[in-house]
Scaffold this motif. Structure first.
Motif, mmCIF file in Angstrom:
data_model
loop_
_atom_site.group_PDB
_atom_site.id
_atom_site.type_symbol
_atom_site.label_atom_id
_atom_site.label_comp_id
_atom_site.label_asym_id
_atom_site.label_seq_id
_atom_site.Cartn_x
_atom_site.Cartn_y
_atom_site.Cartn_z
ATOM 1 N N UNK A 7 35.407 29.358 59.587
ATOM 2 C CA UNK A 7 34.740 28.312 60.365
ATOM 3 C C UNK A 7 34.043 27.280 59.479
ATOM 4 N N UNK A 8 33.768 27.642 58.221
ATOM 5 C CA UNK A 8 33.137 26.658 57.337
ATOM 6 C C UNK A 8 33.873 26.455 56.016
ATOM 7 N N UNK A 9 34.979 27.154 55.826
ATOM 8 C CA UNK A 9 35.755 26.983 54.596
ATOM 9 C C UNK A 9 36.577 25.692 54.634
ATOM 10 N N UNK A 10 36.865 25.154 53.473
ATOM 11 C CA UNK A 10 37.743 23.992 53.393
ATOM 12 C C UNK A 10 39.206 24.425 53.539
ATOM 13 N N UNK A 11 40.053 23.460 53.839
ATOM 14 C CA UNK A 11 41.495 23.684 53.904
ATOM 15 C C UNK A 11 42.059 23.475 52.493
ATOM 16 N N UNK A 12 42.374 24.562 51.792
ATOM 17 C CA UNK A 12 42.802 24.447 50.393
ATOM 18 C C UNK A 12 44.132 23.715 50.243
ATOM 19 N N UNK A 13 45.012 23.849 51.214
ATOM 20 C CA UNK A 13 46.280 23.134 51.121
ATOM 21 C C UNK A 13 46.044 21.630 51.180
ATOM 22 N N UNK A 14 45.122 21.200 52.034
ATOM 23 C CA UNK A 14 44.801 19.773 52.119
ATOM 24 C C UNK A 14 44.210 19.274 50.804
ATOM 25 N N UNK A 15 43.389 20.071 50.168
ATOM 26 C CA UNK A 15 42.789 19.674 48.900
ATOM 27 C C UNK A 15 43.823 19.664 47.777
ATOM 28 N N UNK A 104 54.611 38.033 46.853
ATOM 29 C CA UNK A 104 54.136 36.673 47.096
ATOM 30 C C UNK A 104 53.245 36.654 48.329
ATOM 31 N N UNK A 105 52.117 35.973 48.220
ATOM 32 C CA UNK A 105 51.148 35.901 49.311
ATOM 33 C C UNK A 105 50.747 34.448 49.504
ATOM 34 N N UNK A 106 50.848 33.969 50.742
ATOM 35 C CA UNK A 106 50.379 32.611 51.014
ATOM 36 C C UNK A 106 48.873 32.655 51.288
ATOM 37 N N UNK A 107 48.121 32.160 50.350
ATOM 38 C CA UNK A 107 46.658 32.131 50.450
ATOM 39 C C UNK A 107 46.145 31.296 49.283
ATOM 40 N N UNK A 108 44.833 31.155 49.214
ATOM 41 C CA UNK A 108 44.226 30.393 48.138
ATOM 42 C C UNK A 108 43.071 31.136 47.510
ATOM 43 N N UNK A 109 42.346 30.471 46.645
ATOM 44 C CA UNK A 109 41.191 31.071 45.981
ATOM 45 C C UNK A 109 40.169 31.586 47.000
ATOM 46 N N UNK A 110 40.063 30.892 48.125
ATOM 47 C CA UNK A 110 39.016 31.204 49.094
ATOM 48 C C UNK A 110 39.491 32.106 50.219
ATOM 49 N N UNK A 111 40.792 32.311 50.330
ATOM 50 C CA UNK A 111 41.310 33.077 51.466
ATOM 51 C C UNK A 111 42.092 34.325 51.074
ATOM 52 N N UNK A 112 42.496 34.456 49.819
ATOM 53 C CA UNK A 112 43.227 35.655 49.413
ATOM 54 C C UNK A 112 42.321 36.879 49.519
ATOM 55 N N UNK A 113 42.825 37.908 50.172
ATOM 56 C CA UNK A 113 42.089 39.169 50.323
ATOM 57 C C UNK A 113 42.837 40.251 49.561
ATOM 58 N N UNK A 133 33.137 21.532 42.939
ATOM 59 C CA UNK A 133 32.378 22.500 42.153
ATOM 60 C C UNK A 133 31.752 23.624 42.974
ATOM 61 N N UNK A 134 31.204 23.302 44.138
ATOM 62 C CA UNK A 134 30.635 24.378 44.972
ATOM 63 C C UNK A 134 31.682 25.445 45.242
ATOM 64 N N UNK A 135 32.897 24.994 45.592
ATOM 65 C CA UNK A 135 33.952 25.942 45.942
ATOM 66 C C UNK A 135 34.525 26.627 44.718
#
Length: 235
Positions: A7-15, A104-113, A133-135
């Motif tokens: 709900x508050x994370x950025x969209x890493x693909x967009x970035x 292979x896993x579709x995820x990013x630094x903030x979403x990979x579990x 930088x915050x992220x």
């Protein structure tokens, strides 16, 4: 590993940029990157105790230049990327190479579990700069969370090793080395777009982030005051 609420994370693909959805960009990616040799990075991991039984996570794996080579050396390699086009390309290459230990896993630094035992190493090349930088700090904290104590973080990225007042001088030299043909490498406009729209940080900010996440820097090397390579160990 700290969870980042969607709900508050950025969209890493967009970035990362819309080009990462373009199969034509993906097909040319290795050529533009210069097909970097994964051998030196694999040697660093071995020097820090990794064996054929180790688990390695490659964050921002792209087309798998490192992940494919790592899967020939280590038992379990997890290639993580936000781009479905990149992962489709990587899965095809992995199938051709018959590498059952590569996932292979579709995820990013903030979403990979991460699941299963903690990883022995995390590798990332030219991907962390896509986060502000915050992220970045949040991502490094999450990386520490997926590593065992003594685990290794190997980072290669575009990190600025100069004071702000020297930016013009350094960037002028960087731009002077651009190529004219975008099929052969990165053009002047590519570099300008990176400076304007991506999130490379200063070395004097990045290194405290590593320390705050619980890492000890054991080696660091810079090329052209822009390209940094770090080997870190989780305390």
């Amino acid at each position: 590993m700290g969870r980042v609420d969607a709900t508050w994370a950025i969209d890493e693909l967009a970035y990362a940029g819309p080009e990462h959805l373009d199969p034509a960009f993906v097909a040319a990616f290795n050529r533009k990157q210069g097909n970097p040799d994964p051998g030196p990075d694999l040697a660093v991991l071995r020097e820090h105790g990794l064996t054929s039984e180790s688990t390695v996570v490659d964050l921002g794996a792209g087309t798998g230049q490192f992940a494919l080579a790592a899967a020939r050396c280590f038992e379990r390699v997890i290639a993580v990327d936000v781009s479905p086009a990149m992962l489709a390309f990587l899965r095809e290459r992995a199938a051709e190479a018959d590498l059952p230990g590569l996932r292979c896993v579709r995820a990013g630094f903030l979403s990979y579990e991460h699941s299963g035992p903690p990883a022995d190493a995390v590798y990332t090349r030219h991907a962390l700069h896509q986060l502000p930088d915050f992220w970045k700090a949040v991502a490094l904290d999450r990386i520490a969370g997926m590593l065992r104590p003594g685990g290794v973080l190997r980072v290669r990225d575009l990190i600025y090793d100069f004071p702000p007042g020297q930016a013009g001088e350094v960037f002028a030299g960087w731009l002077a080395n651009a190529v004219d043909d975008p099929a052969r490498g990165y053009t002047r406009q590519d570099y300008i777009d990176h400076i304007r729209t991506e999130y490379s940080t200063f070395r004097w900010l990045f290194e405290p982030m590593l320390a705050a996440a619980g890492f000890e820097i054991v080696s660091v090397d810079y090329h052209a005051r822009v390209f940094g390579a770090y080997t870190c160990v989780k305390r």
